[in-house]
Design an enzyme around this catalytic site. Structure first.
Site, mmCIF file in Angstrom:
data_model
loop_
_atom_site.group_PDB
_atom_site.id
_atom_site.type_symbol
_atom_site.label_atom_id
_atom_site.label_comp_id
_atom_site.label_asym_id
_atom_site.label_seq_id
_atom_site.Cartn_x
_atom_site.Cartn_y
_atom_site.Cartn_z
ATOM 1 N N ASP A 232 0.860 -1.186 0.000
ATOM 2 C CA ASP A 232 0.000 0.000 0.000
ATOM 3 C C ASP A 232 0.899 1.239 0.000
ATOM 4 O O ASP A 232 1.640 1.457 0.958
ATOM 5 C CB ASP A 232 -0.906 -0.003 1.235
ATOM 6 C CG ASP A 232 -2.049 0.990 1.111
ATOM 7 O OD1 ASP A 232 -1.913 1.959 0.338
ATOM 8 O OD2 ASP A 232 -3.089 0.801 1.782
ATOM 9 N N ARG B 91 -0.224 4.458 -0.706
ATOM 10 C CA ARG B 91 -1.041 5.670 -0.821
ATOM 11 C C ARG B 91 -0.598 6.768 0.147
ATOM 12 O O ARG B 91 -0.251 6.489 1.288
ATOM 13 C CB ARG B 91 -2.516 5.334 -0.548
ATOM 14 C CG ARG B 91 -3.192 4.682 -1.715
ATOM 15 C CD ARG B 91 -4.581 4.204 -1.370
ATOM 16 N NE ARG B 91 -4.575 2.984 -0.583
ATOM 17 C CZ ARG B 91 -5.666 2.335 -0.225
ATOM 18 N NH1 ARG B 91 -6.847 2.806 -0.551
ATOM 19 N NH2 ARG B 91 -5.580 1.220 0.467
HETATM 20 N N1 LIG Z 1 -2.555 -3.269 -6.035
HETATM 21 C C1 LIG Z 1 -3.841 -3.549 -6.158
HETATM 22 N N2 LIG Z 1 -4.738 -2.558 -5.986
HETATM 23 C C2 LIG Z 1 -6.026 -2.862 -6.084
HETATM 24 C C3 LIG Z 1 -6.494 -4.165 -6.370
HETATM 25 N N3 LIG Z 1 -7.835 -4.130 -6.415
HETATM 26 C C4 LIG Z 1 -8.199 -2.849 -6.156
HETATM 27 N N4 LIG Z 1 -7.117 -2.083 -5.970
HETATM 28 C C5 LIG Z 1 -7.017 -0.666 -5.645
HETATM 29 O O1 LIG Z 1 -7.276 -0.519 -4.274
HETATM 30 C C6 LIG Z 1 -7.712 0.787 -4.001
HETATM 31 C C7 LIG Z 1 -8.811 0.686 -2.982
HETATM 32 O O2 LIG Z 1 -8.241 0.176 -1.825
HETATM 33 P P1 LIG Z 1 -8.895 -0.958 -0.978
HETATM 34 O O3 LIG Z 1 -7.826 -1.574 -0.169
HETATM 35 O O4 LIG Z 1 -9.694 -1.869 -1.881
HETATM 36 O O5 LIG Z 1 -9.955 -0.237 -0.097
HETATM 37 P P2 LIG Z 1 -9.797 1.119 0.724
HETATM 38 O O6 LIG Z 1 -10.205 2.267 -0.161
HETATM 39 O O7 LIG Z 1 -8.436 1.219 1.302
HETATM 40 O O8 LIG Z 1 -10.800 0.883 1.909
HETATM 41 P P3 LIG Z 1 -12.309 1.346 2.038
HETATM 42 O O9 LIG Z 1 -12.260 2.774 2.503
HETATM 43 O O10 LIG Z 1 -12.898 0.444 3.016
HETATM 44 O O11 LIG Z 1 -12.918 1.224 0.672
HETATM 45 C C8 LIG Z 1 -8.124 1.376 -5.333
HETATM 46 O O12 LIG Z 1 -7.197 2.384 -5.667
HETATM 47 C C9 LIG Z 1 -8.019 0.214 -6.309
HETATM 48 O O13 LIG Z 1 -7.524 0.644 -7.552
HETATM 49 C C10 LIG Z 1 -5.524 -5.182 -6.542
HETATM 50 O O14 LIG Z 1 -5.832 -6.351 -6.745
HETATM 51 N N5 LIG Z 1 -4.211 -4.839 -6.425
#
Ligand SMILES: Nc1nc2c(ncn2[C@@H]2O[C@H](COP(=O)(O)OP(=O)(O)OP(=O)(O)O)[C@@H](O)[C@H]2O)c(=O)[nH]1
Ligand SMILES: [Zn+2]
Length: 530
Positions: A441, A443
């Site tokens: 992650d 971000r």
């Molecule tokens: N690296 C990677 N990123 C993904 C995958 N599937 C979705 N994403 C990315 O994950 C991000 C969303 O993060 P998540 O961990 O799914 O959820 P979150 O936003 O952190 O958590 P919530 O606030 O509960 O939705 C988006 O930017 C998606 O593009 C994957 O299989 N691999």
């Protein structure tokens, strides 16, 4: 009644102290205050550290079992602060209330945070009640009425409540977890937390041991108090009286523990032939030593308030608001705010209604081209985006920050597509990033946090299931008063992916367990959908 209760407690405690002062004279109290010397203070601080460590350890055990993060040293600090506030504020529990709510907010689940504190304090009380029942049964001669009766009733109440919790948990609780009614589901979740926090084999031995160790620490402090007050009776003779005095401190009619303790000590020491006045002196010395033992809590209070004062001072903004325009959507009418962040990335926030500075319903949505635009079923982003916009409009006001640069949890679109291909080959979403040599992650939440601040949002109710998102936003100065679940129904394509998020990234996704245990095809209780 709610408003009068704190005053009733204070009046009750003052009443007991006044009756004692009337009957025994004020000398016993003054003696108590005079008897505290440097050795007593050192012993109080040492014993206080041990008991605080044991109690904080118990809190960690229970909280972690309820999926709340709580490092031991931060628990020790919070516990100290709570003890100090309990001792100096009226009602004797405000420190604990503050500790529970604060931790719940930080973990993004206030109710769970409160339940963890209630459960760990209850465990401590149960051990004191158990020890008191043992005193009444083994040495009835030292316990005059009505104290013996009160102790036995307390013991019976504990047994009945525990049995009721177990039986209801096994019957109604099991079914109510699927109920459409919020209250029934809340009740079932509470029962499940009681079982998880106190009754499973991973918790009850540790919680019991730490509660017994805490009780032993309190008794050691009582012995120090008795010796300081000049009581020479053997420890074996004093312990039963002290256990009952500790039980009395749990009675609601007290101010920081004062009142019932002095009354019970007067009665018990009198009945044991040690003198009622002596009993009050011991109780007063104990009260003073307990306050001394909690003094590090004043330091924690000061340090934390200085820290929050420092973080409150605004740091320079790195985002620049460039444009504002009306944006009608299928969900409702929003105002769109366009920003440029420090990296030159374009960012956008949608605002609906008049947002209040505090407790604003907010979503920080990580961009996901595949999910948000193409309705990919690999992840649940698209459904979450729609559900968040719907929830904000239903609420009448709120903000959605669409975080660009977050694609693929910060690794970018092409890397995410590669990660998705690896998942088709059998890796999970975490392993896939690692296999690509990329962070799980990556971000950065600074721009999102600054946008919220720029829009005048002081604290948010965050629509998210991700504890790391909560932590990261807090790190960037966003106050989170509540984490609001954003659960969407899983499908065959994303169930494994969601399980990985739950198990490896600690996302709160309780609906997956419900979905699995409810009959196939029956779906989820409607209320779970945002
Ligand atoms: N690296 C990677 N990123 C993904 C995958 N599937 C979705 N994403 C990315 O994950 C991000 C969303 O993060 P998540 O961990 O799914 O959820 P979150 O936003 O952190 O958590 P919530 O606030 O509960 O939705 C988006 O930017 C998606 O593009 C994957 O299989 N691999
Ligand atoms: Zn997605």
């Amino acid at each position: 009644m709610k408003r009068f209760w704190p005053w009733l407690r204070i009046l009750g405690a003052l009443g007991i102290l006044a009756v004692l002062a009337g009957q025994l004279g004020t000398q016993a109290f003054l003696d108590g205050l005079r008897e505290v010397d440097a050795t007593g203070v050192a012993a109080a601080l040492g014993i206080g550290f041990a008991t605080t460590l044991f109690s904080a350890g118990r809190w960690c055990l229970v909280a972690r079992r309820l999926s709340l993060q709580l490092p031991l040293w931060s628990a020790v600090g919070e516990y100290y602060r709570a003890l100090f506030l309990n001792g100096v504020l009226p009602a004797g529990v405000l420190g604990d209330v503050h500790r529970a709510v604060q931790h719940g907010r930080e973990s993004g689940d206030v109710l769970r945070g409160v339940r963890a504190v209630v459960l760990e304090r209850t465990a401590g009380q149960i051990v004191v009640i158990g020890a008191s029942v043992a005193v009444v049964l083994s040495t009835p001669s030292v316990v005059p009425p009505p104290i013996d009766g009160v102790v036995m009733v307390a013991g019976i109440v504990v047994v009945v409540l525990a049995l009721t919790a177990v039986v209801t948990g096994m019957t109604a609780g099991k079914h109510w977890i699927h109920s459409g009614s919020r209250w029934r589901r809340g009740f079932a979740v509470t029962l499940a937390d009681v079982r998880l926090g106190l009754l499973t084999k991973e918790t009850w031995p540790g919680v019991s041991l730490l509660s017994i160790a805490t009780l032993a620490g309190h008794l050691a402090l009582f012995v120090v108090a008795a010796r300081a007050a000049g009581v020479t009776a053997p420890v074996g003779e004093l312990l039963p009286l002290m256990i009952l005095a500790l039980l009395a401190m749990g009675l609601p009619l007290n101010i920081g523990g004062w009142g019932p303790r002095e009354g019970v000590c007067a009665l018990l020491f009198g009945a044991a032939g040690l003198g009622s006045a002596q009993g009050v002196t011991v109780a007063v010395v104990y009260g003073v030593l307990a306050l001394v033992a909690s003094l590090p809590g004043a330091g924690v209070l000061l340090a934390r308030s200085l820290k929050s004062h420092r973080t409150d001072r605004s740091t320079p903004m790195t985002v620049e608001r460039v444009v504002e325009t009306r944006l009608p959507t299928h969900y409702g009418v929003f105002r769109a705010y366009g920003y440029l962040d420090a990296d030159g990335t374009e960012q956008m926030a949608l605002v609906h209604g008049e947002i209040a500075g505090f407790g604003t319903l907010a979503r920080v949505h990580s961009e996901c081209l595949t999910g948000d635009v193409f309705s990919s079923m690999h992840c649940e982003c698209g459904d979450q985006l729609a559900a968040a916009l719907r929830a904000i409009v239903e609420e009448g006001a709120g903000v959605l920050v669409y975080a660009q640069g977050h694609e693929g949890r910060g690794i970018g679109l092409l890397a995410k597509l590669k990660a998705m291909r690896l998942q088709d080959e059998g890796l999970d979403t975490v392993e896939a990033n690692i296999a690509l040599g990329l962070p799980v992650d990556a971000r950065d939440y600074r721009a999102a946090a600054e946008i919220l601040t720029d829009l005048g949002v002081r604290s948010v109710r965050l629509l998210s299931n991700n504890p790391t998102k909560v932590d990261q936003l807090k790190l960037h100065g966003v106050r989170i008063s509540e984490r609001v679940p954003l659960l969407v129904t899983p499908n065959d394509e994303n169930l494994r992916y969601l399980r990985t998020k739950q198990e490896r990234m600690h996302h709160f996704l309780p609906h997956l367990d419900l979905a699995e245990s409810s009959e196939r095809g029956q779906g989820l209780p409607e209320a779970l959908h945002q």
